[in-house]
Write a protein that holds these residues in place. Structure first.
Motif, PDB file in Angstrom:
ATOM      1  N   THR A  23       0.828  -1.207   0.000  1.00 56.19           N
ATOM      2  CA  THR A  23       0.000   0.000   0.000  1.00 56.19           C
ATOM      3  C   THR A  23       0.858   1.252   0.000  1.00 56.19           C
ATOM      4  N   PRO A  29      -5.057  -0.252  -6.548  1.00 62.93           N
ATOM      5  CA  PRO A  29      -6.087  -0.600  -5.562  1.00 62.93           C
ATOM      6  C   PRO A  29      -6.485  -2.075  -5.604  1.00 62.93           C
ATOM      7  N   ALA A  30      -6.335  -2.730  -6.755  1.00 63.72           N
ATOM      8  CA  ALA A  30      -6.706  -4.147  -6.841  1.00 63.72           C
ATOM      9  C   ALA A  30      -5.750  -5.006  -6.010  1.00 63.72           C
ATOM     10  N   VAL A  32      -3.979  -3.998  -3.425  1.00 61.11           N
ATOM     11  CA  VAL A  32      -4.225  -3.682  -2.008  1.00 61.11           C
ATOM     12  C   VAL A  32      -5.456  -4.432  -1.512  1.00 61.11           C
ATOM     13  N   ALA A  33      -6.506  -4.452  -2.330  1.00 61.74           N
ATOM     14  CA  ALA A  33      -7.726  -5.164  -1.937  1.00 61.74           C
ATOM     15  C   ALA A  33      -7.473  -6.660  -1.824  1.00 61.74           C
ATOM     16  N   ALA A  36      -5.552  -7.297   1.337  1.00 64.96           N
ATOM     17  CA  ALA A  36      -6.405  -7.072   2.507  1.00 64.96           C
ATOM     18  C   ALA A  36      -7.363  -8.247   2.710  1.00 64.96           C
ATOM     19  N   VAL A  37      -7.957  -8.736   1.635  1.00 62.96           N
ATOM     20  CA  VAL A  37      -8.868  -9.878   1.747  1.00 62.96           C
ATOM     21  C   VAL A  37      -8.098 -11.126   2.179  1.00 62.96           C
TER      22      VAL A  37
END
Length: 129
Positions: A23, A29-30, A32-33, A36-37
């Motif tokens: 990050t 953003p993909a 990072v997502a 995170a998931v």
């Protein structure tokens, strides 16, 4: 369960650290997502395993001096003739392929998956305590 809990706790920490670094240095953003998931899912499994260890203590597999007969008293074992794991695995594979190939295959996969789930939920008591 303690070894598995430590394993998934380490995986969760890895994804948290990797996600934080990613990050900081990336504008994607993909990614990072996804990290995170991945962190949340591994942390969920780790929390479940820690809770199960707290409720049940050490299993025979966790102790060095355990006897094989101690593992025979399992609550979550399935009879040798249980079809539920194989049918559920086949149904899940078909649903996953259906996401890629088309709705028709996913619907067939759900048709195969439902009996497998019912086999897990409404299994007979033979072979388990």
């Amino acid at each position: 369960m303690k070894a598995e809990a430590w394993l998934f706790s380490g995986v969760a920490v890895f994804f948290a650290v990797t996600g934080g670094i990613y990050t900081w240095f990336s504008n994607d953003p993909a990614g990072v997502a996804a990290l995170a998931v991945s962190f949340l899912m591994s942390a969920l499994i780790a929390a479940f395993l820690w809770r199960q260890f707290g409720r049940g203590g050490y299993r025979p597999e966790d102790r060095k001096g355990a006897q094989v007969r101690e593992a025979a008293d399992r609550r979550f074992s399935f009879p040798a003739r249980s079809y539920a794991p194989a049918v559920s695995a086949a149904g899940t594979a078909l649903v996953g392929l259906g996401v890629v190939q088309g709705l028709w295959l996913a619907l067939i996969g759900f048709g195969v998956l439902v009996p497998g789930i019912f086999g897990f939920v409404f299994r007979s008591g033979e072979g388990s305590s």
